[in-house]
Design a protein around this motif. Sequence first.
Motif, PDB file in Angstrom:
ATOM      1  N   GLU A 164      18.403  66.733  61.804  1.00 40.66           N
ATOM      2  CA  GLU A 164      16.904  66.876  62.090  1.00 40.66           C
ATOM      3  C   GLU A 164      15.960  66.863  61.148  1.00 40.66           C
ATOM      4  OE1 GLU A 164      17.925  70.855  63.342  1.00 40.66           O
ATOM      5  OE2 GLU A 164      19.313  70.149  64.707  1.00 40.66           O
ATOM      6  N   LEU A 165      16.489  66.624  59.692  1.00 41.97           N
ATOM      7  CA  LEU A 165      15.389  66.659  58.801  1.00 41.97           C
ATOM      8  C   LEU A 165      15.187  65.131  58.207  1.00 41.97           C
ATOM      9  CD1 LEU A 165      15.837  69.871  56.695  1.00 41.97           C
ATOM     10  CD2 LEU A 165      13.956  69.245  58.474  1.00 41.97           C
ATOM     11  N   THR A 166      14.109  64.753  57.975  1.00 35.02           N
ATOM     12  CA  THR A 166      14.003  63.490  57.044  1.00 35.02           C
ATOM     13  C   THR A 166      13.097  63.658  55.763  1.00 35.02           C
ATOM     14  OG1 THR A 166      13.898  62.119  59.282  1.00 35.02           O
ATOM     15  CG2 THR A 166      12.985  61.285  56.987  1.00 35.02           C
ATOM     16  N   TYR A 167      13.822  63.548  54.713  1.00 42.75           N
ATOM     17  CA  TYR A 167      13.323  63.906  53.473  1.00 42.75           C
ATOM     18  C   TYR A 167      12.066  63.004  53.170  1.00 42.75           C
ATOM     19  CZ  TYR A 167      12.736  63.878  48.305  1.00 42.75           C
ATOM     20  OH  TYR A 167      12.095  63.801  47.193  1.00 42.75           O
ATOM     21  N   VAL A 168      10.899  63.582  52.651  1.00 36.10           N
ATOM     22  CA  VAL A 168       9.713  62.702  52.374  1.00 36.10           C
ATOM     23  C   VAL A 168       9.631  62.454  50.878  1.00 36.10           C
ATOM     24  CG1 VAL A 168       7.013  62.493  52.618  1.00 36.10           C
ATOM     25  CG2 VAL A 168       8.484  63.510  54.473  1.00 36.10           C
ATOM     26  N   ASP A 169       9.241  63.671  50.251  1.00 36.17           N
ATOM     27  CA  ASP A 169       9.041  63.508  48.879  1.00 36.17           C
ATOM     28  C   ASP A 169       9.191  65.190  48.253  1.00 36.17           C
ATOM     29  OD1 ASP A 169       6.626  64.796  49.287  1.00 36.17           O
ATOM     30  OD2 ASP A 169       5.422  63.154  49.067  1.00 36.17           O
ATOM     31  N   LYS A 170       9.149  64.987  46.934  1.00 36.51           N
ATOM     32  CA  LYS A 170       9.115  66.410  45.957  1.00 36.51           C
ATOM     33  C   LYS A 170       8.263  66.365  44.999  1.00 36.51           C
ATOM     34  CE  LYS A 170      12.451  69.640  44.340  1.00 36.51           C
ATOM     35  NZ  LYS A 170      13.919  69.891  44.116  1.00 36.51           N
ATOM     36  N   SER A 171       7.213  67.292  44.910  1.00 35.23           N
ATOM     37  CA  SER A 171       6.116  67.368  43.796  1.00 35.23           C
ATOM     38  C   SER A 171       6.065  68.689  43.311  1.00 35.23           C
ATOM     39  CB  SER A 171       4.733  66.929  44.583  1.00 35.23           C
ATOM     40  OG  SER A 171       4.375  67.547  45.545  1.00 35.23           O
ATOM     41  N   GLU A 172       5.226  68.812  42.096  1.00 34.44           N
ATOM     42  CA  GLU A 172       4.862  70.132  41.582  1.00 34.44           C
ATOM     43  C   GLU A 172       3.583  70.630  41.896  1.00 34.44           C
ATOM     44  OE1 GLU A 172       4.328  71.364  36.787  1.00 34.44           O
ATOM     45  OE2 GLU A 172       6.455  71.406  37.575  1.00 34.44           O
ATOM     46  N   VAL A 173       3.405  71.835  42.609  1.00 38.81           N
ATOM     47  CA  VAL A 173       1.950  72.274  42.956  1.00 38.81           C
ATOM     48  C   VAL A 173       1.790  73.653  42.340  1.00 38.81           C
ATOM     49  CG1 VAL A 173       2.231  70.678  45.180  1.00 38.81           C
ATOM     50  CG2 VAL A 173       3.041  73.264  45.220  1.00 38.81           C
ATOM     51  N   GLN A 174       0.634  73.909  42.497  1.00 44.33           N
ATOM     52  CA  GLN A 174       0.055  75.179  41.958  1.00 44.33           C
ATOM     53  C   GLN A 174      -0.409  75.916  43.098  1.00 44.33           C
ATOM     54  OE1 GLN A 174      -0.155  76.452  38.752  1.00 44.33           O
ATOM     55  NE2 GLN A 174       1.031  74.751  38.173  1.00 44.33           N
ATOM     56  N   LEU A 175      -0.109  77.127  43.373  1.00 45.47           N
ATOM     57  CA  LEU A 175      -0.645  77.979  44.292  1.00 45.47           C
ATOM     58  C   LEU A 175      -0.977  79.480  43.628  1.00 45.47           C
ATOM     59  CD1 LEU A 175       1.921  77.711  47.276  1.00 45.47           C
ATOM     60  CD2 LEU A 175      -0.529  76.701  47.191  1.00 45.47           C
ATOM     61  N   GLY A 176      -2.110  79.683  43.307  1.00 47.47           N
ATOM     62  CA  GLY A 176      -2.764  80.940  42.903  1.00 47.47           C
ATOM     63  C   GLY A 176      -2.293  81.173  41.670  1.00 47.47           C
ATOM     64  N   GLY A 177      -2.013  80.308  40.653  1.00 52.47           N
ATOM     65  CA  GLY A 177      -1.448  80.584  39.227  1.00 52.47           C
ATOM     66  C   GLY A 177      -0.165  80.544  39.165  1.00 52.47           C
ATOM     67  N   LEU A 178       0.709  79.939  40.325  1.00 52.73           N
ATOM     68  CA  LEU A 178       2.129  80.016  40.429  1.00 52.73           C
ATOM     69  C   LEU A 178       2.608  78.813  40.499  1.00 52.73           C
ATOM     70  CD1 LEU A 178       3.004  83.075  42.630  1.00 52.73           C
ATOM     71  CD2 LEU A 178       3.284  83.014  40.166  1.00 52.73           C
ATOM     72  N   THR A 179       3.496  78.168  39.711  1.00 50.76           N
ATOM     73  CA  THR A 179       4.142  76.801  40.006  1.00 50.76           C
ATOM     74  C   THR A 179       5.139  76.789  40.740  1.00 50.76           C
ATOM     75  OG1 THR A 179       3.260  76.362  37.556  1.00 50.76           O
ATOM     76  CG2 THR A 179       4.876  74.839  38.576  1.00 50.76           C
ATOM     77  N   PHE A 180       4.970  76.058  41.903  1.00 44.97           N
ATOM     78  CA  PHE A 180       6.010  75.788  42.697  1.00 44.97           C
ATOM     79  C   PHE A 180       6.383  74.419  42.975  1.00 44.97           C
ATOM     80  CE2 PHE A 180       4.030  79.403  44.563  1.00 44.97           C
ATOM     81  CZ  PHE A 180       4.796  80.164  45.261  1.00 44.97           C
TER      82      PHE A 180
END
Length: 229
Positions: A164-180
């Motif tokens: 049921e899933l279609t992959y789009v992309d992957k990236s590094e993001v910051q949320l409140g000083g945390l790296t996700f």
Amino acid sequence: MKNARILLLAVSFSVLFSVHAFADWVPMENAQWGYEEAGSLLRNQWIEDQSNWYYLDRNGLMLKDTTANIDGVEYSFDAAGICVNPNGTNTVTWNTYTNSEIGFSVQIPSDVTTNAFDGNAETFDITASNLLISFYFEKIPENLDPETFVTYFELGFYESMKDELTYVDKSEVQLGGLTFQKTRYIHDGDINMDLYSCIRDNRLIVINAAYISATQDKTQEILNTVKGE
């Protein structure tokens, strides 16, 4: 490692604020009024009648001579049941969920449903119409490389719904000083599903956000309150 728990969201919105044929007001007990449509009493719904707005509660009774909080907004009704402030007064408040063990917090608005304050330190959800944000706090086994653990977790998530899933992309993001690490998917063609993962000491923080275009801003508003303590 626990399997990722996914709740599929309904994409189609209910049609609100509509009046159909074969619908009319009906008298109820104790001088109350209800509204029937095709023989069924309407509940939890707005009704427009001659340019005036009325609201039916969960028992199907018209609100009157009161002020009520409906979906996080306050509305006032006169003795005839007419809403005197149809634009409402926004009364949304924000409460803070904190996990002091791993140094993590998030703000949760009052116009959503959550079990964050029920005492479960491992997982909780934030839900609203066409919106689901799930939080997981997984302890990383001492004998396993953290990056490998993350890989296995994400693989298990994908395998559980790969048809049921279609992959789009992957990236590094910051949320409140945390790296996700953020991995974006599309579920069944129209539901956005974003998987965030962050290693913090010996814990893995996972956030799974599922939403449609109409609830994207609300989802991001909540995610923007994530903070590393």
